[in-house]
Design a protein around this motif. Structure first.
Motif, PDB file in Angstrom:
ATOM      1  N   ILE A 222       7.142  -1.793 -37.979  1.00  0.00           N
ATOM      2  CA  ILE A 222       8.302  -1.894 -38.871  1.00  0.00           C
ATOM      3  C   ILE A 222       9.496  -1.170 -38.252  1.00  0.00           C
ATOM      4  CG2 ILE A 222       9.239  -1.183 -41.114  1.00  0.00           C
ATOM      5  CD1 ILE A 222       6.414  -1.594 -42.267  1.00  0.00           C
ATOM      6  N   GLY A 225      11.175  -3.022 -35.520  1.00  0.00           N
ATOM      7  CA  GLY A 225      11.821  -4.277 -35.870  1.00  0.00           C
ATOM      8  C   GLY A 225      10.951  -5.509 -35.743  1.00  0.00           C
ATOM      9  N   ASP A 228       9.664  -6.745 -41.147  1.00  0.00           N
ATOM     10  CA  ASP A 228      10.642  -6.295 -42.131  1.00  0.00           C
ATOM     11  C   ASP A 228      10.085  -5.096 -42.896  1.00  0.00           C
ATOM     12  OD1 ASP A 228      11.759  -6.512 -45.126  1.00  0.00           O
ATOM     13  OD2 ASP A 228      13.239  -7.334 -43.720  1.00  0.00           O
ATOM     14  N   ARG A 229      10.964  -4.144 -43.271  1.00  0.00           N
ATOM     15  CA  ARG A 229      10.490  -2.954 -43.972  1.00  0.00           C
ATOM     16  C   ARG A 229       9.823  -3.293 -45.299  1.00  0.00           C
ATOM     17  NH1 ARG A 229      10.550   2.036 -42.842  1.00  0.00           N
ATOM     18  NH2 ARG A 229      11.839   1.624 -41.027  1.00  0.00           N
TER      19      ARG A 229
END
Length: 258
Positions: A222, A225, A228-229
């Motif tokens: 995460i 990248g 997605d968080r």
């Protein structure tokens, strides 16, 4: 949010002991031992012996007249191996680089390397070093995972694929070496005698997290990248629902031309 506990990388000695003690670890290591076909009087080399996890079984296979050499680049690992094998006079632990083994030419009958080539700078050079120190007809047994085969069951395939992509691109230097071992052996002048695979299937999330660092690497993916968080919910779901994950390990036997 994922709890931060357990996200610190484990102590490497404890980790290697955990892998060796696990059900899949014991299974493939016994398979490697059988493929080595050890005989009394042989000299056997463990390239990247770590804390000496496998040296006692190697010693048992070549005793009473054989010898075992364990080589590791890490002085802490080597010292731990010496302590563990102190009662085994036929075992010799040496500190050295796998790319330049501290061993005489043509002095080894058997060798093994277990999940080491995935981390080295030049796997072919390591195999060429084995060929240098090996006698004609000597055999090496290699075990390496292919991290591109890491699978985690979930309806959201993108999440599992994102984690696998992060591990193969950012975490493991030679992440797909398992599938390449036969080709690399040929490049090093060896003859490939056998290629088999074993695919441990884990159905307990905590065991998989312990062996493969799922939580830790998911957070890293995460932050890098690759995911997605908002994907943090996914790993929480995976840990709470019926779980299944696997990765393929390649076991390859190669031989020095007679």
């Amino acid at each position: 949010m994922i709890e931060t506990a357990g996200l610190t990388p484990p102590d490497p000695i404890i980790y290697l002991d955990q892998v060796a003690a696990s059900v899949p670890g014991r299974a493939y290591k016994q398979q490697m031992l059988a493929m080595l076909d050890l005989r009394p009087g042989q000299t056997v080399l463990d390239i990247g012996c770590g804390p000496g996890t496998d040296l006692a079984e190697l010693a048992a296979g070549v005793a009473p007249t054989g010898s075992v050499i364990g080589v590791d680049h890490n002085p802490v690992m080597a010292e731990q191996a010496r302590a563990r094998l102190a009662g085994q006079p036929i075992v010799d632990i040496r500190i050295g680089d796998a790319h330049s083994l501290p061993i005489d030419d043509h002095s080894v009958d058997r060798a093994r390397t277990d999940r080491v080539l995935q981390h080295v700078a030049d796997p072919v050079q390591v195999l060429a070093e084995f060929r240098r120190v090996a006698r004609p007809g000597a055999k090496i047994v290699m075990a390496e995972p292919d991290w591109d085969t890491l699978l985690i069951d979930h309806d959201n395939l993108a999440m599992s694929r994102g984690l696998t992509r992060f591990i193969t691109m950012e975490v493991i230097r030679n992440a797909t070496i398992g599938r390449s071992l036969a080709r690399l052996s040929t490049q090093a002048g060896l003859i490939t005698r056998c290629v088999v695979t074993t695919t441990p299937v884990l159905q307990d999330f905590e065991t998989a997290d312990q062996l493969w660092g799922l939580r830790r690497n998911f957070v890293r993916a995460i932050n890098a990248g690759y995911l997605d968080r908002g994907a943090e919910r996914w790993i929480e779901e995976v840990g709470s629902m019926p779980f299944l994950a696997s990765v393929t390990i390649f076991l390859v036997v190669a031989e020095v031309p007679a």
